[in-house]
Design a protein around this motif. Structure first.
Motif, PDB file in Angstrom:
ATOM      1  N   MET A   1      18.910  33.449  34.285  1.00  9.94           N
ATOM      2  CA  MET A   1      19.936  33.708  35.262  1.00  9.94           C
ATOM      3  C   MET A   1      21.301  33.501  34.597  1.00  9.94           C
ATOM      4  O   MET A   1      21.568  32.443  34.062  1.00  9.94           O
ATOM      5  CB  MET A   1      19.759  32.760  36.446  1.00  9.94           C
ATOM      6  N   PRO A   2      22.170  34.501  34.586  1.00 10.80           N
ATOM      7  CA  PRO A   2      23.461  34.365  33.921  1.00 10.80           C
ATOM      8  C   PRO A   2      24.403  33.420  34.671  1.00 10.80           C
ATOM      9  O   PRO A   2      24.358  33.307  35.888  1.00 10.80           O
ATOM     10  CB  PRO A   2      24.023  35.780  33.902  1.00 10.80           C
ATOM     11  N   GLU A   3      25.241  32.728  33.892  1.00 11.16           N
ATOM     12  CA  GLU A   3      26.267  31.878  34.495  1.00 11.16           C
ATOM     13  C   GLU A   3      27.532  31.948  33.663  1.00 11.16           C
ATOM     14  O   GLU A   3      27.511  32.283  32.484  1.00 11.16           O
ATOM     15  CB  GLU A   3      25.785  30.440  34.643  1.00 11.16           C
ATOM     16  N   CYS A   4      28.635  31.647  34.298  1.00 12.58           N
ATOM     17  CA  CYS A   4      29.952  31.695  33.667  1.00 12.58           C
ATOM     18  C   CYS A   4      30.059  30.604  32.598  1.00 12.58           C
ATOM     19  O   CYS A   4      29.735  29.447  32.848  1.00 12.58           O
ATOM     20  CB  CYS A   4      31.026  31.497  34.740  1.00 12.58           C
ATOM     21  N   GLN A   5      30.535  30.973  31.413  1.00  7.29           N
ATOM     22  CA  GLN A   5      30.727  29.999  30.345  1.00  7.29           C
ATOM     23  C   GLN A   5      31.889  29.059  30.639  1.00  7.29           C
ATOM     24  O   GLN A   5      31.934  27.951  30.123  1.00  7.29           O
ATOM     25  CB  GLN A   5      30.984  30.708  29.018  1.00  7.29           C
ATOM     26  N   ASN A   6      32.841  29.487  31.467  1.00  8.54           N
ATOM     27  CA  ASN A   6      34.017  28.674  31.773  1.00  8.54           C
ATOM     28  C   ASN A   6      33.733  27.633  32.846  1.00  8.54           C
ATOM     29  O   ASN A   6      33.984  26.453  32.653  1.00  8.54           O
ATOM     30  CB  ASN A   6      35.184  29.570  32.192  1.00  8.54           C
ATOM     31  N   CYS A   7      33.179  28.054  33.986  1.00 12.77           N
ATOM     32  CA  CYS A   7      33.014  27.129  35.108  1.00 12.77           C
ATOM     33  C   CYS A   7      31.565  26.828  35.455  1.00 12.77           C
ATOM     34  O   CYS A   7      31.286  25.940  36.256  1.00 12.77           O
ATOM     35  CB  CYS A   7      33.746  27.650  36.346  1.00 12.77           C
ATOM     36  N   GLY A   8      30.615  27.580  34.895  1.00 15.29           N
ATOM     37  CA  GLY A   8      29.203  27.339  35.165  1.00 15.29           C
ATOM     38  C   GLY A   8      28.679  27.973  36.435  1.00 15.29           C
ATOM     39  O   GLY A   8      27.533  27.759  36.813  1.00 15.29           O
ATOM     40  N   ALA A   9      29.498  28.777  37.116  1.00 15.56           N
ATOM     41  CA  ALA A   9      29.084  29.417  38.363  1.00 15.56           C
ATOM     42  C   ALA A   9      28.052  30.516  38.083  1.00 15.56           C
ATOM     43  O   ALA A   9      28.053  31.147  37.032  1.00 15.56           O
ATOM     44  CB  ALA A   9      30.287  30.019  39.081  1.00 15.56           C
ATOM     45  N   PHE A  10      27.177  30.748  39.054  1.00 16.95           N
ATOM     46  CA  PHE A  10      26.204  31.828  38.982  1.00 16.95           C
ATOM     47  C   PHE A  10      26.920  33.171  39.061  1.00 16.95           C
ATOM     48  O   PHE A  10      27.847  33.336  39.840  1.00 16.95           O
ATOM     49  CB  PHE A  10      25.209  31.705  40.140  1.00 16.95           C
TER      50      PHE A  10
ATOM     51  N   ARG B   1      27.269  43.513  24.375  1.00 21.22           N
ATOM     52  CA  ARG B   1      25.824  43.576  24.121  1.00 21.22           C
ATOM     53  C   ARG B   1      25.395  42.337  23.352  1.00 21.22           C
ATOM     54  O   ARG B   1      26.085  41.879  22.449  1.00 21.22           O
ATOM     55  CB  ARG B   1      25.470  44.816  23.328  1.00 21.22           C
ATOM     56  N   GLY B   2      24.245  41.801  23.732  1.00 23.11           N
ATOM     57  CA  GLY B   2      23.707  40.628  23.066  1.00 23.11           C
ATOM     58  C   GLY B   2      24.212  39.303  23.618  1.00 23.11           C
ATOM     59  O   GLY B   2      23.782  38.253  23.187  1.00 23.11           O
ATOM     60  N   VAL B   3      25.137  39.351  24.579  1.00 24.31           N
ATOM     61  CA  VAL B   3      25.656  38.138  25.214  1.00 24.31           C
ATOM     62  C   VAL B   3      25.198  38.149  26.662  1.00 24.31           C
ATOM     63  O   VAL B   3      25.398  39.122  27.375  1.00 24.31           O
ATOM     64  CB  VAL B   3      27.200  38.080  25.143  1.00 24.31           C
ATOM     65  N   ASP B   4      24.563  37.064  27.087  1.00 24.45           N
ATOM     66  CA  ASP B   4      24.013  37.014  28.444  1.00 24.45           C
ATOM     67  C   ASP B   4      24.964  36.433  29.474  1.00 24.45           C
ATOM     68  O   ASP B   4      24.893  36.758  30.649  1.00 24.45           O
ATOM     69  CB  ASP B   4      22.720  36.185  28.459  1.00 24.45           C
ATOM     70  N   ASP B   5      25.861  35.540  29.045  1.00 20.38           N
ATOM     71  CA  ASP B   5      26.737  34.835  29.982  1.00 20.38           C
ATOM     72  C   ASP B   5      28.188  35.255  29.793  1.00 20.38           C
ATOM     73  O   ASP B   5      28.720  35.190  28.683  1.00 20.38           O
ATOM     74  CB  ASP B   5      26.621  33.318  29.776  1.00 20.38           C
ATOM     75  N   PRO B   6      28.877  35.706  30.870  1.00 18.74           N
ATOM     76  CA  PRO B   6      30.281  36.100  30.750  1.00 18.74           C
ATOM     77  C   PRO B   6      31.175  34.900  30.472  1.00 18.74           C
ATOM     78  O   PRO B   6      30.847  33.770  30.816  1.00 18.74           O
ATOM     79  CB  PRO B   6      30.604  36.717  32.116  1.00 18.74           C
ATOM     80  N   ARG B   7      32.318  35.148  29.845  1.00 17.05           N
ATOM     81  CA  ARG B   7      33.258  34.070  29.521  1.00 17.05           C
ATOM     82  C   ARG B   7      33.997  33.565  30.740  1.00 17.05           C
ATOM     83  O   ARG B   7      34.314  32.388  30.829  1.00 17.05           O
ATOM     84  CB  ARG B   7      34.258  34.552  28.469  1.00 17.05           C
ATOM     85  N   VAL B   8      34.319  34.434  31.672  1.00 15.20           N
ATOM     86  CA  VAL B   8      34.959  34.057  32.939  1.00 15.20           C
ATOM     87  C   VAL B   8      34.336  34.874  34.054  1.00 15.20           C
ATOM     88  O   VAL B   8      33.726  35.901  33.814  1.00 15.20           O
ATOM     89  CB  VAL B   8      36.498  34.261  32.933  1.00 15.20           C
ATOM     90  N   CYS B   9      34.496  34.413  35.293  1.00 14.78           N
ATOM     91  CA  CYS B   9      33.935  35.099  36.449  1.00 14.78           C
ATOM     92  C   CYS B   9      34.996  35.195  37.544  1.00 14.78           C
ATOM     93  O   CYS B   9      36.082  34.631  37.401  1.00 14.78           O
ATOM     94  CB  CYS B   9      32.698  34.351  36.951  1.00 14.78           C
ATOM     95  N   PRO B  10      34.704  35.868  38.638  1.00 10.94           N
ATOM     96  CA  PRO B  10      35.678  35.971  39.726  1.00 10.94           C
ATOM     97  C   PRO B  10      36.058  34.616  40.329  1.00 10.94           C
ATOM     98  O   PRO B  10      37.120  34.483  40.929  1.00 10.94           O
ATOM     99  CB  PRO B  10      34.971  36.845  40.765  1.00 10.94           C
TER     100      PRO B  10
END
Length: 52
Positions: free
Chosen positions: A1-10, A22-31
């Protein structure tokens, strides 16, 4: 399950697929990251208030 690298949110797999390279599962920031924004290949602190 992906989560934000900055805040840990789903984040959804669709969001991660669109906003990560490509090749990265977790975004660096989220909404939910009100103080950070994506800026090209980097993440930076927002210049203006992003709170409604």
């Amino acid at each position: 399950m992906p989560e934000c690298q900055n805040c840990g949110a789903f984040v959804t797999e669709a969001y991660a697929r669109v906003f990560t390279p490509r090749g990265v599962d977790d975004p660096r920031v989220c909404p939910d990251c009100q103080d950070k924004i994506r800026d090209g290949a980097d993440v930076r602190t927002a210049r203006s208030s992003r709170n409604p």
